[in-house]
Motif scaffolding. Structure first.
Motif, PDB file in Angstrom:
ATOM      1  N   ALA A   1       0.845  -1.203   0.000  1.00 56.92           N
ATOM      2  CA  ALA A   1       0.000   0.000   0.000  1.00 56.92           C
ATOM      3  C   ALA A   1       0.878   1.249   0.000  1.00 56.92           C
ATOM      4  CB  ALA A   1      -0.894  -0.006   1.222  1.00 56.92           C
ATOM      5  N   GLU A   2       1.951   1.207   0.790  1.00 53.42           N
ATOM      6  CA  GLU A   2       2.837   2.374   0.850  1.00 53.42           C
ATOM      7  C   GLU A   2       3.544   2.592  -0.483  1.00 53.42           C
ATOM      8  OE1 GLU A   2       4.078   2.306   5.585  1.00 53.42           O
ATOM      9  OE2 GLU A   2       5.133   1.056   4.165  1.00 53.42           O
ATOM     10  N   SER A   3       3.901   1.490  -1.152  1.00 53.64           N
ATOM     11  CA  SER A   3       4.635   1.655  -2.407  1.00 53.64           C
ATOM     12  C   SER A   3       3.757   2.330  -3.465  1.00 53.64           C
ATOM     13  CB  SER A   3       5.196   0.319  -2.908  1.00 53.64           C
ATOM     14  OG  SER A   3       4.156  -0.518  -3.316  1.00 53.64           O
ATOM     15  N   VAL A   4       2.425   2.109  -3.399  1.00 49.46           N
ATOM     16  CA  VAL A   4       1.516   2.797  -4.329  1.00 49.46           C
ATOM     17  C   VAL A   4       1.532   4.297  -4.029  1.00 49.46           C
ATOM     18  CG1 VAL A   4      -0.908   3.074  -5.010  1.00 49.46           C
ATOM     19  CG2 VAL A   4       0.029   0.791  -4.665  1.00 49.46           C
ATOM     20  N   LEU A   5       1.459   4.632  -2.743  1.00 52.14           N
ATOM     21  CA  LEU A   5       1.461   6.052  -2.360  1.00 52.14           C
ATOM     22  C   LEU A   5       2.740   6.745  -2.818  1.00 52.14           C
ATOM     23  CD1 LEU A   5       0.069   5.700   1.265  1.00 52.14           C
ATOM     24  CD2 LEU A   5      -1.072   6.783  -0.659  1.00 52.14           C
ATOM     25  N   VAL A   6       3.854   6.028  -2.713  1.00 49.88           N
ATOM     26  CA  VAL A   6       5.129   6.619  -3.100  1.00 49.88           C
ATOM     27  C   VAL A   6       5.196   6.845  -4.607  1.00 49.88           C
ATOM     28  CG1 VAL A   6       7.595   6.116  -3.267  1.00 49.88           C
ATOM     29  CG2 VAL A   6       6.423   5.833  -1.095  1.00 49.88           C
ATOM     30  N   ARG A   7       4.663   5.875  -5.377  1.00 53.95           N
ATOM     31  CA  ARG A   7       4.699   6.016  -6.841  1.00 53.95           C
ATOM     32  C   ARG A   7       3.882   7.219  -7.321  1.00 53.95           C
ATOM     33  NH1 ARG A   7       5.131   0.364  -7.283  1.00 53.95           N
ATOM     34  NH2 ARG A   7       2.884   0.092  -7.273  1.00 53.95           N
ATOM     35  N   GLN A   8       2.877   7.615  -6.497  1.00 55.88           N
ATOM     36  CA  GLN A   8       2.057   8.762  -6.897  1.00 55.88           C
ATOM     37  C   GLN A   8       2.831  10.073  -6.778  1.00 55.88           C
ATOM     38  OE1 GLN A   8      -1.214   8.388  -4.232  1.00 55.88           O
ATOM     39  NE2 GLN A   8      -2.279   6.875  -5.487  1.00 55.88           N
ATOM     40  N   GLN A   9       4.027   9.997  -6.220  1.00 55.05           N
ATOM     41  CA  GLN A   9       4.799  11.227  -6.032  1.00 55.05           C
ATOM     42  C   GLN A   9       6.125  11.108  -6.757  1.00 55.05           C
ATOM     43  OE1 GLN A   9       4.932  12.671  -1.998  1.00 55.05           O
ATOM     44  NE2 GLN A   9       3.708  10.926  -1.413  1.00 55.05           N
ATOM     45  N   SER A  10       6.238  11.781  -7.900  1.00 51.70           N
ATOM     46  CA  SER A  10       7.480  11.691  -8.649  1.00 51.70           C
ATOM     47  C   SER A  10       7.594  12.939  -9.522  1.00 51.70           C
ATOM     48  CB  SER A  10       7.466  10.454  -9.549  1.00 51.70           C
ATOM     49  OG  SER A  10       6.451  10.615 -10.522  1.00 51.70           O
ATOM     50  N   HIS A  11       8.784  13.131 -10.110  1.00 50.53           N
ATOM     51  CA  HIS A  11       8.922  14.304 -10.980  1.00 50.53           C
ATOM     52  C   HIS A  11       8.049  14.151 -12.217  1.00 50.53           C
ATOM     53  CE1 HIS A  11      11.766  11.495 -12.685  1.00 50.53           C
ATOM     54  NE2 HIS A  11      11.887  12.247 -13.755  1.00 50.53           N
ATOM     55  N   GLY A  12       7.753  12.880 -12.621  1.00 52.27           N
ATOM     56  CA  GLY A  12       6.851  12.637 -13.755  1.00 52.27           C
ATOM     57  C   GLY A  12       5.442  13.122 -13.430  1.00 52.27           C
ATOM     58  N   GLU A  13       4.988  12.810 -12.190  1.00 55.14           N
ATOM     59  CA  GLU A  13       3.668  13.286 -11.736  1.00 55.14           C
ATOM     60  C   GLU A  13       3.605  14.800 -11.779  1.00 55.14           C
ATOM     61  OE1 GLU A  13       0.641  12.106 -10.326  1.00 55.14           O
ATOM     62  OE2 GLU A  13       1.309  10.318 -11.391  1.00 55.14           O
ATOM     63  N   LEU A  14       4.694  15.429 -11.317  1.00 54.68           N
ATOM     64  CA  LEU A  14       4.716  16.899 -11.288  1.00 54.68           C
ATOM     65  C   LEU A  14       4.609  17.462 -12.701  1.00 54.68           C
ATOM     66  CD1 LEU A  14       5.115  19.629  -9.896  1.00 54.68           C
ATOM     67  CD2 LEU A  14       7.576  19.234  -9.934  1.00 54.68           C
TER      68      LEU A  14
END
Ligand code: SF4
Length: 419
Positions: A27-40
């Motif tokens: 679950a935490e790894s999903v949350l982390v993937r949502q935050q990246s320079h690509g997302e930004l």
């Protein structure tokens, strides 16, 4: 040569395992993937295409450790790097510095320590107070030692999360915007900050928004620069933004090392408040290694205050064992998960062609080149305590600048990725 390169799989053996329980759950790894320079990048593109009334105000808060790492990599001074980074990031609306929010974290830690010191006779877990700014350590404490260790951890929010409250609280009010119309990005020296930003404690249910929407590491900023084909050295400088408005002309830091100086600030304040002693220079005594050091305040041979810093999981494990055996002699410990602290965080840039020790020393030199400010003397901070929080030690300050921790049942922590 600027081409994408497939990396070899990392190999981790049981010998590498510190049993730190820092592995993150699926679950935490999903949350982390949502935050990246690509997302930004995607958010910025969507924002540009959106109708004006749907656009978000984008705010980036840069940590001083990240700035030092970028400055070292680009061979720039710190102010120069900050001003050029402000220009580069100006596709967003405001660029702030988390040194400002760290003033609140330091002041709240100081006051919390004094409160706990007075309570120690009635509350056996009031001391030692353990620092709370490092989410790597918090994650380990919650997952591994749960309710035994949690009462010892300072409830003061980290600079990242204080900045989250400032941006989505005070700053949103000033801009006449609801918190969910602001997209808040932080630039941090480690990946653990992504986990911290994802904690339910920092989610605003009413507006369905997080205090920090996206965390990117220093290394990811470098990737953004490379993807845009920009060399920071060639960028024109821009004036620095400040939370209270107006342009900033200088940078400042805090004494006590690259992890924020919690030990030094709490030590000086406690010596003055509890014993009326003004502390000049602080003498650190190394114990087993340079990442485990202690500081004492004595009067007539009596130890009044006994503080330590413990960096890296091996030292943290020693500290926890001491606590469990009832043999921890400290009143306060500055605990940080990374050996050498935040300047050596896992999200920092590793310089090319130099040994990692030299590169870290270069980042430390840059970081320490700034004027050290005293949080109590920062007028803007004092003004915000008055205007936004209703004064020092107010109920609102306690509510806004403090948080809670949660023991995690080991059975629930199915592990997926080694952190
Ligand atoms: Fe992040 Fe490491 Fe600093 Fe902890 S010590 S906040 S994990 S950089």
């Amino acid at each position: 040569e600027g081409e994408a390169q497939k990396l070899e799989k990392a190999r981790v053996t049981l010998d590498d395992c510190l049993a730190c329980s820092g592995c993150i759950t699926s679950a935490e790894s999903v949350l982390v993937r949502q935050q990246s320079h690509g997302e930004l990048r995607s958010l910025l593109a969507l924002n540009r295409a959106a109708a004006a009334h749907e656009q978000k105000l984008v705010v980036v808060s840069v940590s001083p450790q990240s700035r030092a790492s970028l400055a070292a990599r680009c061979k720039l001074g710190l102010l120069e790097a900050a001003q050029k980074l402000t220009t580069f990031l100006k596709s967003v609306h405001y660029v702030f510095d988390t040194t400002f929010s760290r003033n609140f974290s330091l002041l709240e830690s100081q006051q919390e320590f004094v409160r706990r010191f007075h309570k120690q006779a009635d509350d056996k877990k009031a001391l030692p107070m353990l620092a709370s700014a490092c989410p790597g350590w918090i994650c380990y404490a919650e997952k591994t030692h749960g309710s035994f260790i949690i009462p010892h951890i300072s409830t003061t929010k980290s600079p990242q999360q204080v900045m989250g409250s400032l941006v989505k609280g005070y700053f949103a009010e000033q801009q006449h915007l609801p918190p969910d119309r602001i997209y808040h990005v932080t630039v941090m020296p480690c990946y653990d900050k992504k986990l911290e930003a994802s904690r339910p404690d920092f989610f605003n249910q009413e507006y369905q928004t997080r205090d920090v929407d996206c965390v990117i590491t220093t290394g990811e900023v470098l990737k953004l620069l490379e993807q845009e084909g920009v060399s920071l050295a060639d960028v024109d400088p821009a004036p620095l933004d400040t939370l209270l408005g107006g342009a900033g002309t200088e940078l400042s830091s805090h004494a006590g090392g690259g992890s924020g100086g919690y030990l030094e600030h709490v030590f000086r304040h406690a010596a003055q408040q509890l014993f009326g002693i003004h502390v000049g220079s602080i003498h650190y005594k190394p114990l087993k290694n340079k990442d485990f050091q202690e500081v004492t305040l004595e009067r007539d041979g009596e130890v009044l205050l006994h503080f330590a810093l413990a960096y890296g999981f091996r030292n943290i494990q020693n500290l926890v064992q001491k606590l469990k055996r009832g043999k921890c002699p400290y009143h306060y410990v500055e605990v940080m998960a990374c050996p050498s602290g935040c300047l050596n965080g896992g999200g920092q840039i590793r310089l090319e062609g130099e040994s990692s020790k030299e590169e870290l020393q270069q980042v430390e030199r840059l970081y320490e080149s700034l004027r050290a400010e005293i949080p109590e003397e920062n007028q803007a901070v004092g003004e915000l305590y008055e205007r936004w929080l209703g004064g020092w030690g107010s109920a609102r300050a306690l509510e806004v600048l403090h948080t809670r921790y949660h023991a995690v049942e080991r059975a629930n922590s199915a592990l997926s990725i080694k952190w």
